[in-house]
Motif scaffolding. Structure first.
Motif, mmCIF file in Angstrom:
data_model
loop_
_atom_site.group_PDB
_atom_site.id
_atom_site.type_symbol
_atom_site.label_atom_id
_atom_site.label_comp_id
_atom_site.label_asym_id
_atom_site.label_seq_id
_atom_site.Cartn_x
_atom_site.Cartn_y
_atom_site.Cartn_z
ATOM 1 N N LEU A 55 -4.433 5.898 6.977
ATOM 2 C CA LEU A 55 -4.755 5.775 5.664
ATOM 3 C C LEU A 55 -4.299 4.524 5.002
ATOM 4 N N ARG A 56 -3.394 3.883 5.795
ATOM 5 C CA ARG A 56 -3.085 2.500 5.647
ATOM 6 C C ARG A 56 -4.359 1.426 5.623
ATOM 7 N N ARG A 57 -5.120 1.928 6.334
ATOM 8 C CA ARG A 57 -6.363 1.124 6.346
ATOM 9 C C ARG A 57 -7.405 1.320 5.487
ATOM 10 N N ASN A 58 -7.223 2.399 4.664
ATOM 11 C CA ASN A 58 -7.826 2.774 3.258
ATOM 12 C C ASN A 58 -7.250 1.741 2.303
ATOM 13 N N LEU A 59 -5.889 1.743 2.369
ATOM 14 C CA LEU A 59 -5.134 0.788 1.432
ATOM 15 C C LEU A 59 -5.780 -0.627 1.587
ATOM 16 N N THR A 60 -5.685 -1.013 3.072
ATOM 17 C CA THR A 60 -6.465 -2.464 3.180
ATOM 18 C C THR A 60 -7.711 -2.799 2.449
ATOM 19 N N ALA A 61 -8.519 -1.531 2.171
ATOM 20 C CA ALA A 61 -9.628 -1.902 1.783
ATOM 21 C C ALA A 61 -9.732 -2.169 0.282
ATOM 22 N N LEU A 62 -8.723 -1.657 -0.449
ATOM 23 C CA LEU A 62 -8.717 -1.747 -1.902
ATOM 24 C C LEU A 62 -8.959 -3.257 -2.452
ATOM 25 N N PRO A 63 -8.286 -4.257 -1.814
ATOM 26 C CA PRO A 63 -8.766 -5.739 -2.463
ATOM 27 C C PRO A 63 -10.153 -5.882 -2.346
ATOM 28 N N MET A 64 -10.908 -5.510 -1.363
ATOM 29 C CA MET A 64 -12.358 -5.839 -1.289
ATOM 30 C C MET A 64 -13.125 -5.353 -2.289
ATOM 31 N N PRO A 74 -2.650 -7.240 3.422
ATOM 32 C CA PRO A 74 -3.571 -8.554 3.341
ATOM 33 C C PRO A 74 -4.432 -8.459 2.060
ATOM 34 N N GLY A 75 -4.436 -9.601 1.366
ATOM 35 C CA GLY A 75 -5.428 -9.620 0.217
ATOM 36 C C GLY A 75 -4.728 -9.034 -1.158
ATOM 37 N N ALA A 76 -3.781 -8.203 -0.883
ATOM 38 C CA ALA A 76 -3.089 -7.791 -2.156
ATOM 39 C C ALA A 76 -1.802 -8.246 -2.343
ATOM 40 N N GLU A 77 -1.475 -8.244 -3.654
ATOM 41 C CA GLU A 77 -0.180 -8.961 -4.137
ATOM 42 C C GLU A 77 0.723 -7.293 -4.494
ATOM 43 N N LEU A 78 1.956 -7.230 -3.909
ATOM 44 C CA LEU A 78 2.915 -6.041 -4.140
ATOM 45 C C LEU A 78 3.727 -6.461 -5.198
ATOM 46 N N LYS A 79 3.836 -5.512 -6.186
ATOM 47 C CA LYS A 79 4.572 -5.853 -7.573
ATOM 48 C C LYS A 79 5.715 -4.897 -7.227
ATOM 49 N N ILE A 80 6.951 -5.083 -7.380
ATOM 50 C CA ILE A 80 8.049 -3.992 -7.439
ATOM 51 C C ILE A 80 8.317 -3.866 -8.950
ATOM 52 N N LEU A 81 8.351 -2.548 -9.363
ATOM 53 C CA LEU A 81 8.710 -2.096 -10.743
ATOM 54 C C LEU A 81 9.971 -1.401 -10.824
ATOM 55 N N LYS A 82 10.760 -1.921 -11.746
ATOM 56 C CA LYS A 82 11.979 -1.295 -11.877
ATOM 57 C C LYS A 82 12.033 -0.123 -12.863
#
Lengths: 92, 120
Positions: free
Chosen positions: B62-71, B97-105
């Motif tokens: 399923l992580r592979r599905n996540l990596t498709a999101l930026p496309m 790859p290709g995505a920014e990870l934003k941490i939310l408080k």
């Protein structure tokens, strides 16, 4: 502000806990279906003045509603949905 | 009519049930319909980001599905800081790859800013 709707018993799953982790001041919480068992949960503090419970679901299950939770009918539920945005479901 | 902002909340771990997969599929479906949603990984949903070898249990990664999101135009993933901490996940070890990870408080404040919220 957000209306959070929880339909799971706090004793069965993480829905209520997850919801409360994302609860923001000014938000409202509505307990429906098995979510009304949260009214019987001594461990979990429900947001005061902002927690609602569907009367029919509580009565059907024999759950008594504490004074801190407002008991509402379906018409008031609809009103709550129009007064809040977005509406977030915490089902399962 | 102005376009409505959409948030997808993913709060379930992969593989234990179908919700994590359904959530990512809904995000891709939205994006394909030109309604690019924001994505919030919260509670057990943060486990989606871990490196996975799903073949071990006969599942698709399923992580592979996540990596498709930026496309598909989803270039930011929002992560709940508290959920990461509770699960002992170091955000510095996470990357997509290709995505920014934003941490939310304050995930609740973030959620309240949207018009529509999809829950998975």
């Amino acid at each position: 502000m957000t209306l959070h709707i929880v339909n799971q018993s706090p004793f069965a799953g993480s829905a209520l806990r997850d919801c409360l982790n994302a609860f923001h001041p000014g938000d409202a919480l509505l307990l429906i279906e098995d979510g009304v068992y949260a009214a019987a949960d001594r461990q979990t503090a429900l947001p005061t003045g902002a927690t609602y419970c569907l009367t029919a679901d509580a009565r059907a299950r024999g759950v008594s509603i504490p004074a801190t939770v407002e008991s509402i009918d379906e018409a008031r539920w609809v009103t709550l949905c129009t007064e809040h945005n977005p509406v977030v479901s915490w089902f399962r | 009519m102005p376009r409505k902002s959409i948030l997808a909340i993913c709060r379930h771990a992969p593989y234990g049930n179908t919700l994590a997969r359904e959530g990512l599929e809904a995000v891709l479906a939205c994006a394909a319909m030109d309604q690019i949603p924001e994505v919030l990984l919260i509670n057990d949903g943060v486990f989606l980001l871990l490196d996975q070898d799903a073949q071990q249990i006969g599942e698709k990664n399923l992580r592979r599905n996540l990596t498709a999101l930026p496309m598909f135009g989803v270039e930011t993933l929002h992560l709940c800081e508290r959920s990461l901490q509770e699960r002992g996940i170091d955000p510095a070890q996470l990357a997509l790859p290709g995505a920014e990870l934003k941490i939310l408080k304050q995930p609740g404040e973030f959620i309240s800013g949207f018009d529509q919220v999809l829950s998975f």
